[in-house]
Design an enzyme around this catalytic site. Structure first.
Site, short mmCIF file in Angstrom:
data_model
loop_
_atom_site.label_atom_id
_atom_site.label_comp_id
_atom_site.label_asym_id
_atom_site.label_seq_id
_atom_site.Cartn_x
_atom_site.Cartn_y
_atom_site.Cartn_z
N THR A 155 40.73 -21.44 32.33
CA THR A 155 39.76 -21.45 33.37
C THR A 155 38.51 -20.60 33.01
OG1 THR A 155 41.15 -19.64 34.72
CG2 THR A 155 41.54 -21.70 35.17
N LYS B 279 39.28 -12.86 27.33
CA LYS B 279 40.70 -13.49 27.88
C LYS B 279 41.65 -12.41 27.23
CE LYS B 279 39.43 -17.32 25.70
NZ LYS B 279 39.80 -18.39 26.51
N ARG B 280 43.17 -12.58 27.72
CA ARG B 280 44.07 -11.79 27.15
C ARG B 280 44.15 -12.05 25.46
NH1 ARG B 280 47.75 -9.45 30.62
NH2 ARG B 280 49.00 -8.63 29.03
N LYS C 96 34.23 -21.17 34.03
CA LYS C 96 33.50 -20.10 34.51
C LYS C 96 32.27 -20.06 33.50
CE LYS C 96 37.47 -17.33 35.55
NZ LYS C 96 38.46 -16.25 35.20
N LYS D 84 45.39 -17.48 21.13
CA LYS D 84 43.89 -17.74 21.47
C LYS D 84 43.04 -17.34 20.42
CE LYS D 84 45.05 -16.51 26.46
NZ LYS D 84 44.18 -17.29 27.29
N HIS E 177 52.72 -24.09 33.45
CA HIS E 177 51.60 -23.60 33.00
C HIS E 177 51.65 -23.34 31.44
CE1 HIS E 177 49.22 -22.10 36.37
NE2 HIS E 177 50.21 -22.12 36.99
#
Ligand SMILES: *Cc1c(COP(=O)(O)O)cnc(C)c1O
Length: 806
Positions: free
Chosen positions: A648, A540-541, A652, A546, A360
């Site tokens: 992911t 998101k986290r 969505k 990110k 991952h």
């Protein structure tokens, strides 16, 4: 594609039937009369009724699997980010219409009922949510499968903001009884730790120094259409020795409970991070606890069904979700060698024939390692077996010295998982290429067929049908409901993208979701955006890669420009953030504080108020995602290229008709290919360019000096413009951005800012925007987790779906 018979619920209960059965469960099950029942009593009664309705499919699935001697799949994961179950169960059992009527007859408010359920957050983020989507797809596809996880008493912490800063609060989802689970007091395993290994007649005997009991709690997972249910088995830890009555009677009341406390620590809390390696003894013990409980259970069932260990690879496949359960390799070999008397080679071949591993992450800080000292102390027999596996691999491959499991007194779990796996998979096309070229380059050369790709997916039942009923009604009216089980059918919407009436419907659906969000979630924060504004969402986290920092800096730069020209023709925008930072991740927490500080300043600016607002609702979780994503116009997927394995959340948003602003990272690459380059706002360096840029000395400083917008934004932060004149609050963050910036916020900033202006321009043309949104939905079918699971079934597990009543 595999064709199989899909059983359909033959008897849909009527509303009256549901009404009567709910009352039965309320009175006989909860011991409450309708007059005195609280909302929780009603929720428990309804949940118990639904669980009851899952038992027939659950047992029918087990019977069919057994009768046909079918191969089974076991999914081992330290995380299952389940969220709430009630709404999903109503939908998958196809009860929506009748249930709405029954609730109306009982005078109950459905939303209030759904909101009463605790959100089961047994995971951190994407990895755990993937496991939950997979469980749902496995049932929907009638694949005989069981998930194995830990029944954490406390899931992921609840997040609050105190003066803009994250505060963590213990989560307590099990404070109220969980109506979905079946406790299985008889299904338990003894799990040993520590102790020593003795050789008896040439056979190793491990005498653990400590033992705990793992006890199963089963959650039925109902598939779409209600014909099939699998089990998610969550293990709780209990003491092996009974309560110490002697100590208690001697007056040592607390000491008497010590064994209980120690044992239960194993399933007490979820580690609140999956992007850094924890390196804590308790974490290793938790990983072994899950793995050992699962493998004992799996072997027990296998032996009672098939008897012959040689059939293992033919009759079962085990998937390891990341390296967290990678101790499964040595544990399975230990069981086969020490308990069943097999030789090393046979045990190795059987283990490798059943185990598979999903990678991952490529982030070096997230690759698990344990010191040989710790591993040898906690799991002495496993340490021996790891050495044997490593030596055997070295001898059989003639590999170079720097490749291997044990290096510099560290056990590398990635290498262990790879070497013990039949197949190793990445989670997006780009990520799998990078797995082959970077982390596992040497092992890939030795085993060129082992690495395969399975791009992640999400279940459209939860992420469309449950989360976005207004959009779903429009789609159903346009192309029927077949897309729910076969998401590629959304292609049928493509012609509708040219139909003004459909586009109007799409706009109305989005507007409805935006209004609801503005009224509820954002209204609670004092942010009341115009539903005509762009709802720009990054949830998101919180992690440096990110790049939430780049997003908030863009907001500052935009705010400054609006200030300079307050009568300009700006496109109104509300930037919405959501996400938790790991409690020990100081820099990520600083970014949270910055977002909240900037929001407080900008939201109170009367000059720019109608053009720019910022909202950061606390405690992002699955339930919040279900509310935010359907209301988004713009999906922020802006990670540094090469760092996000798949994502992911991006999927969505796409299936709910948000357009993406994003980099060529993870599954963004495939999303853009599917929806079409013209329907995606691309910006930024590629993975290869990013690697080169990060290695260039002084890259950040050069980029900042070249960008007036970025320089000005950083300057405002440094001057304390958002922190009451206290600029030093952000000294470390700014210092890192100027001098280090490993995730290239500065290098990508101008391209990002320019892409946002392209978003503004596109949003000015509603027909064009809606056409693009319609095409995003129509072309999102590939991102169903049904497609992903079919891929695992065909390429990795080699299992077929099972028909019922054949
Ligand atoms: C989907 C999801 C994630 C994963 O989001 P990414 O953007 O892929 O990181 C994390 N948390 C929750 C609650 C989710 O639903």
């Amino acid at each position: 594609m595999i064709i199989f018979k899909r059983p359909v619920l033959t008897q849909f209960p009527s509303a009256q039937d549901l009404h009567d059965r709910i009352l039965h469960h309320l009175t006989r099950g909860q011991g409450r009369s309708p007059e005195t029942a609280s909302i929780s009593d009603w929720r428990m009664a309804i949940s118990h009724l639904l669980r009851e309705m899952m038992t027939d499919p659950l047992m029918a699935a087990q019977r069919a699997t057994q009768e046909q001697g079918a191969k089974r799949v076991y999914y081992l994961s330290m995380e299952f980010l389940i969220g709430r179950t009630l709404g999903d169960a109503i939908i998958n059992l196809r009860l929506d219409g009748a249930m709405d009527e029954a609730l109306a007859m009982l005078g109950l408010d459905k939303r209030e009922l759904l909101e009463d359920e605790p959100d089961a957050a047994l995971g951190n983020g994407g990895l755990g949510r993937l496991a939950a989507c997979f469980m749902e797809s496995l049932s929907s596809l009638q694949c005989p499968a069981m998930g194995h996880g830990i029944r954490y008493e406390h899931g992921l912490f609840r997040q609050r903001f105190d003066s803009g800063q994250q505060v963590e609060i213990a989560e307590d989802w099990l404070d109220r009884p969980n109506p979905w689970e079946f406790p299985r007091a008889d299904d338990s395993s003894r799990i040993g730790f520590k102790g020593h290994v003795e050789e008896v007649d040439g056979r190793a005997v491990w005498h653990p120094g400590e033992t705990v009991i793992a006890r199963a709690h089963d959650l039925p997972v109902i598939g779409w259409n209600g014909g099939w249910a699998n089990t998610l088995r969550l293990w709780g830890a209990h003491p092996a020795v009974p309560f110490d009555l002697h100590r208690f009677n001697a007056g040592d009341h607390i000491g008497a409970a010590e064994p209980e406390v120690l044992a239960r620590t194993l399933s007490r809390v979820l580690y609140p991070d999956d992007t850094t390696e924890a390196g804590k003894e308790l974490r290793l013990c938790q990983e072994y606890f899950l793995t050992a409980a699962a493998l004992q259970d799996i072997l027990r069932r296998f032996l009672s069904e098939h008897g012959d260990l040689r059939l293992l690879p033919e009759k079962l496949a085990i998937q390891l979700n990341d390296t967290h359960p990678a101790i499964a390799g040595p544990e399975l070999m230990r069981l086969l060698m020490d308990e069943h008397g097999l030789g090393f080679d046979k045990a190795r071949n059987l283990a490798r024939g059943t185990l598979n591993y999903t990678n991952h992450t490529l982030l070096p800080e997230a690759l698990e390692t344990w010191s040989t000292w710790l591993m040898g102390r906690v799991l002495p027999r496993h340490m021996q077996i790891i050495e044997m596996i490593d030596a055997d691999h070295r001898a059989s491959t003639g590999r170079p010295d720097h490749v291997g499991i044990v290096r510099h007194d560290q056990v590398h779990m990635g290498e262990l998982a790879f070497i013990m796996a039949g197949k190793v998979n990445g989670v997006s096309a780009l990520h799998t290429d990078l797995v082959r070229d970077t982390v596992f380059a040497d092992l890939h050369k030795l085993h060129p067929d082992r690495i395969v790709n399975q791009t992640n997916g999400v279940t459209p039942r939860r992420w469309m049908r449950l989360a976005n009923p207004v959009l779903v009604r429009l789609i159903d009216e346009s192309i029927g409901t077949g897309w729910t089980a076969d998401l590629d059918q959304l292609r049928g919407l493509e012609p509708f993208a040219e139909d003004p009436a459909f586009r109007e419907g799409l706009r109305a659906a989005k507007r409805c979701n935006k209004l609801w969000l503005a009224d509820h979630l954002l209204g609670d924060l004092g942010v009341k955006p115009d539903p005509e504004a762009i709802f720009d969402v990054q949830v998101k986290r919180i992690h440096e890669y990110k790049r939430q920092l780049m997003n908030i800096l863009e907001a500052i730069a935009l705010w400054r420009r609006i200030h300079d020209d307050p009568n300009g023709d700006w496109v109104p925008r509300v930037k919405i953030f959501g996400g938790k930072a790991a409690p020990g991740y100081w820099l990520a927490k600083t970014v949270i504080r910055l977002i909240n500080d900037v929001a407080a300043t900008i939201n109170n600016d009367p000059v720019t108020g109608k053009f720019l607002q910022i909202a950061y609702p606390p405690n992002y979780n699955v339930s919040m995602a279900e509310k935010l994503i359907p209301a988004a116009d713009l999906s922020e997927q802006i990670s540094t290229a090469g760092k996000e394995a798949s994502g992911t959340g991006n999927m969505k948003f796409t299936m709910n008709g948000a357009l993406t602003i994003g980099t060529l990272d993870g599954a963004n690459v495939e999303i853009r290919e599917h929806v079409g380059a013209g329907n995606f706002f691309l910006f930024g360096l590629t993975a290869a360019e990013a690697g080169a840029e990060a290695a260039r000395p002084g890259h950040a400083r050069a980029a900042i000096e070249a960008s007036e917008d970025l320089r000005a934004a950083l300057q405002m932060v440094a001057e304390g413009r958002f922190s009451g004149g206290q600029g030093d609050a952000y000294f470390e963050l700014l210092d890192r951005t100027w001098n280090d910036d490993p995730f290239l916020v500065a290098s990508d900033f101008d391209a990002y800012f320019a892409a946002q202006r392209r978003v503004d321009a596109a949003y000015r043309d509603p027909a064009e925007w809606d056409r693009m949104a319609a095409l995003n939905i129509a072309r999102s079918g590939y991102f169903s987790s049904d497609r992903t699971i079919r891929g695992y079934m065909a390429d990795i597990w080699r299992v077929d779906p099972v028909g019922i009543g054949e």
